[in-house]
Design a protein around this motif. Structure first.
Motif, PDB file in Angstrom:
ATOM      1  N   ILE A 201       0.830  -1.204   0.000  1.00 36.22           N
ATOM      2  CA  ILE A 201       0.000   0.000   0.000  1.00 36.22           C
ATOM      3  C   ILE A 201       0.865   1.255   0.000  1.00 36.22           C
ATOM      4  N   VAL A 202       1.856   1.306   0.899  1.00 39.36           N
ATOM      5  CA  VAL A 202       2.722   2.489   0.983  1.00 39.36           C
ATOM      6  C   VAL A 202       3.606   2.599  -0.248  1.00 39.36           C
ATOM      7  N   LEU A 203       4.102   1.462  -0.735  1.00 38.88           N
ATOM      8  CA  LEU A 203       4.926   1.480  -1.954  1.00 38.88           C
ATOM      9  C   LEU A 203       4.165   2.097  -3.114  1.00 38.88           C
ATOM     10  N   PHE A 204       2.936   1.634  -3.345  1.00 32.90           N
ATOM     11  CA  PHE A 204       2.147   2.146  -4.472  1.00 32.90           C
ATOM     12  C   PHE A 204       1.731   3.601  -4.245  1.00 32.90           C
ATOM     13  N   ALA A 205       1.386   3.946  -2.998  1.00 33.12           N
ATOM     14  CA  ALA A 205       0.966   5.319  -2.705  1.00 33.12           C
ATOM     15  C   ALA A 205       2.122   6.299  -2.900  1.00 33.12           C
ATOM     16  N   ALA A 206       3.302   5.950  -2.353  1.00 33.63           N
ATOM     17  CA  ALA A 206       4.470   6.832  -2.484  1.00 33.63           C
ATOM     18  C   ALA A 206       4.906   6.947  -3.938  1.00 33.63           C
ATOM     19  N   THR A 207       4.907   5.818  -4.646  1.00 36.29           N
ATOM     20  CA  THR A 207       5.282   5.837  -6.068  1.00 36.29           C
ATOM     21  C   THR A 207       4.339   6.724  -6.860  1.00 36.29           C
TER      22      THR A 207
ATOM     23  N   PHE B 177       2.802   9.405  -5.806  1.00 38.00           N
ATOM     24  CA  PHE B 177       3.178  10.794  -5.561  1.00 38.00           C
ATOM     25  C   PHE B 177       4.319  11.222  -6.475  1.00 38.00           C
ATOM     26  N   PHE B 178       5.361  10.401  -6.526  1.00 35.71           N
ATOM     27  CA  PHE B 178       6.523  10.738  -7.358  1.00 35.71           C
ATOM     28  C   PHE B 178       6.149  10.755  -8.836  1.00 35.71           C
ATOM     29  N   LEU B 179       5.252   9.858  -9.233  1.00 31.38           N
ATOM     30  CA  LEU B 179       4.820   9.841 -10.628  1.00 31.38           C
ATOM     31  C   LEU B 179       4.016  11.089 -10.978  1.00 31.38           C
ATOM     32  N   LEU B 180       3.193  11.568 -10.053  1.00 31.64           N
ATOM     33  CA  LEU B 180       2.455  12.809 -10.287  1.00 31.64           C
ATOM     34  C   LEU B 180       3.406  13.988 -10.481  1.00 31.64           C
ATOM     35  N   ALA B 181       4.507  13.981  -9.728  1.00 31.58           N
ATOM     36  CA  ALA B 181       5.520  15.032  -9.894  1.00 31.58           C
ATOM     37  C   ALA B 181       6.173  14.936 -11.273  1.00 31.58           C
ATOM     38  N   VAL B 182       6.473  13.716 -11.699  1.00 30.89           N
ATOM     39  CA  VAL B 182       7.061  13.503 -13.028  1.00 30.89           C
ATOM     40  C   VAL B 182       6.092  13.938 -14.121  1.00 30.89           C
ATOM     41  N   MET B 183       4.814  13.629 -13.948  1.00 33.56           N
ATOM     42  CA  MET B 183       3.807  14.033 -14.937  1.00 33.56           C
ATOM     43  C   MET B 183       3.674  15.550 -15.001  1.00 33.56           C
ATOM     44  N   SER B 184       3.861  16.227 -13.861  1.00 32.25           N
ATOM     45  CA  SER B 184       3.851  17.697 -13.853  1.00 32.25           C
ATOM     46  C   SER B 184       5.035  18.240 -14.636  1.00 32.25           C
TER      47      SER B 184
ATOM     48  N   ILE C 178      13.699   5.857 -17.289  1.00 41.15           N
ATOM     49  CA  ILE C 178      14.523   6.170 -16.114  1.00 41.15           C
ATOM     50  C   ILE C 178      13.677   6.876 -15.055  1.00 41.15           C
ATOM     51  N   LEU C 179      12.827   7.804 -15.483  1.00 34.82           N
ATOM     52  CA  LEU C 179      11.961   8.531 -14.547  1.00 34.82           C
ATOM     53  C   LEU C 179      10.990   7.586 -13.847  1.00 34.82           C
ATOM     54  N   ILE C 180      10.427   6.639 -14.593  1.00 28.08           N
ATOM     55  CA  ILE C 180       9.517   5.658 -13.989  1.00 28.08           C
ATOM     56  C   ILE C 180      10.264   4.797 -12.978  1.00 28.08           C
ATOM     57  N   LEU C 181      11.459   4.376 -13.347  1.00 28.28           N
ATOM     58  CA  LEU C 181      12.276   3.571 -12.428  1.00 28.28           C
ATOM     59  C   LEU C 181      12.594   4.346 -11.155  1.00 28.28           C
ATOM     60  N   CYS C 182      12.902   5.625 -11.305  1.00 28.23           N
ATOM     61  CA  CYS C 182      13.192   6.474 -10.138  1.00 28.23           C
ATOM     62  C   CYS C 182      11.970   6.593  -9.226  1.00 28.23           C
ATOM     63  N   CYS C 183      10.788   6.657  -9.815  1.00 27.19           N
ATOM     64  CA  CYS C 183       9.555   6.728  -9.015  1.00 27.19           C
ATOM     65  C   CYS C 183       9.403   5.486  -8.150  1.00 27.19           C
ATOM     66  N   TRP C 184       9.617   4.320  -8.750  1.00 32.33           N
ATOM     67  CA  TRP C 184       9.475   3.068  -8.009  1.00 32.33           C
ATOM     68  C   TRP C 184      10.555   2.905  -6.944  1.00 32.33           C
ATOM     69  N   VAL C 185      11.776   3.275  -7.284  1.00 30.83           N
ATOM     70  CA  VAL C 185      12.873   3.183  -6.306  1.00 30.83           C
ATOM     71  C   VAL C 185      12.614   4.136  -5.139  1.00 30.83           C
ATOM     72  N   SER C 186      12.145   5.340  -5.434  1.00 23.66           N
ATOM     73  CA  SER C 186      11.833   6.319  -4.384  1.00 23.66           C
ATOM     74  C   SER C 186      10.729   5.802  -3.468  1.00 23.66           C
ATOM     75  N   GLY C 187       9.698   5.205  -4.059  1.00 21.07           N
ATOM     76  CA  GLY C 187       8.628   4.621  -3.265  1.00 21.07           C
ATOM     77  C   GLY C 187       9.136   3.512  -2.358  1.00 21.07           C
ATOM     78  N   LEU C 188      10.061   2.713  -2.875  1.00 18.28           N
ATOM     79  CA  LEU C 188      10.652   1.628  -2.080  1.00 18.28           C
ATOM     80  C   LEU C 188      11.475   2.173  -0.924  1.00 18.28           C
ATOM     81  N   LEU C 189      12.227   3.226  -1.174  1.00 20.18           N
ATOM     82  CA  LEU C 189      13.055   3.829  -0.119  1.00 20.18           C
ATOM     83  C   LEU C 189      12.204   4.470   0.975  1.00 20.18           C
ATOM     84  N   ILE C 190      10.993   4.884   0.635  1.00 18.29           N
ATOM     85  CA  ILE C 190      10.100   5.498   1.628  1.00 18.29           C
ATOM     86  C   ILE C 190       9.564   4.460   2.614  1.00 18.29           C
TER      87      ILE C 190
END
Length: 311
Positions: free
Chosen positions: A102-108, A110-117, A141-153
């Motif tokens: 749940i947290v992984l997908f939620a955090a990812t 957020f980062f994806l919304l920033a990338v889309m902006s 690369i941006l998508i990968l960064c979103c998932w990695v960031s979500g994992l680190l959270i």
């Protein structure tokens, strides 16, 4: 996993104990879940098969729809099972597994919304360089960064909470979440609560800053356009994303930016229901109803199916 607690299962209270109200909630949640999955799968399919939807914006939208499906699937089916079977128990390991996803997908998200902006910023402020800047390699690369960031959270909370001892087994929620889990612990959870707050704030502030900066530049650039038609077109390309950003950030402010896990979670339960069932359902409609290319692609697919069915 080192856990000295004798408690091996939790009991999820859900939203209500009223049997009649549970039936209504089951019908509502089941319908919204199925429509959400179908709607987001439709967007994924349209972007896969339509050659006109191969830009970076639709690539990110496709990934966003996938995250919406996985996020709501991590929350809703478990609760539907609880209502239908009457079995409210869940093992500690299964509970932490659910929290992880749940947290992984939620955090990812957020980062994806920033990338889309940022993608919208490049499209409007640097249109001639858009294809070069947002090429396939950069998008991946941006998508990968979103998932990695979500994992680190999620990893800091997960690593710390696996060593907790529990004095209570009741989860006052309809799925496993950090706040009610920490409320059940007889260990000192102050440090973990601070970690949760810091991770939530980092995710929220970092992504919000990216979103706000992107739209500040977009608005400034749009206001410089000579014709009203150009300004309307520019704002139209961003309107769907702005609506989704507003809904997502507004929901998660109540759910995850919580001053203490010991507080009551009644408000969180209500807002969580909206975030896990209504928001994923609305997003496909927001993007399809306000996007001419997606609507055109959808209509083309419907005509194609109608033509094949007549044969």
């Amino acid at each position: 996993m080192r856990n000295h607690s004798a408690i091996t299962t939790f009991t999820i209270l859900g939203l209500t104990n009223d049997p009649q109200l549970q039936i209504l909630i089951f019908i509502y949640v089941f319908i919204t879940y199925m429509l959400s999955v179908i709607g987001n799968l439709t967007i994924i399919y349209l972007i896969l098969v339509d050659s006109h939807l191969k830009t970076a914006m639709y690539f990110f939208l496709q990934n966003f729809s996938f995250i919406e499906i996985t996020f709501t699937t991590a929350c809703v089916p478990q609760y539907l099972h609880i209502i239908s079977s009457g079995d409210r128990t869940i093992t500690v390991k299964a509970c932490f597994t659910q929290i992880f996803f749940i947290v992984l997908f939620a955090a990812t998200e957020f980062f994806l919304l920033a990338v889309m902006s940022y993608d919208r910023y490049v499209a409007i402020c640097k249109p001639l360089q858009y294809v070069t800047i947002m090429n396939n390699r950069v998008c991946r690369i941006l998508i990968l960064c979103c998932w990695v960031s979500g994992l680190l959270i999620i990893l800091p909370f997960l690593n710390l909470s696996l060593h907790l001892e529990f004095c209570d087994s009741v989860i006052d929620h309809f799925y496993c979440d950090a706040s009610p889990i920490l409320k059940n612990s007889c260990s000192d959870t102050w440090f973990i609560e601070q970690v949760v707050i810091v991770c939530a704030l980092v995710t929220f502030i970092m992504t919000l800053v990216c979103v706000v900066l992107s739209y500040m530049y977009i608005i400034r650039m749009t206001l410089q356009f000579p014709s009203a038609q150009q300004r309307k077109k520019a704002f139209s390309t961003c309107s769907s994303h702005m609506i989704v950003v507003s809904v997502t950030y507004g929901s998660y402010i109540f759910i995850y930016i919580n001053p203490s896990a010991k507080d009551e979670v009644a408000i969180n339960k209500a807002v969580s229901l909206l975030a896990t069932s209504v928001a994923p359902l609305l997003n496909p409609f927001i993007y399809t109803l306000r996007n001419k290319q997606v609507k055109q692609s959808f209509n083309d697919i419907l005509r194609r199916f109608a033509f094949l069915s007549k044969k």
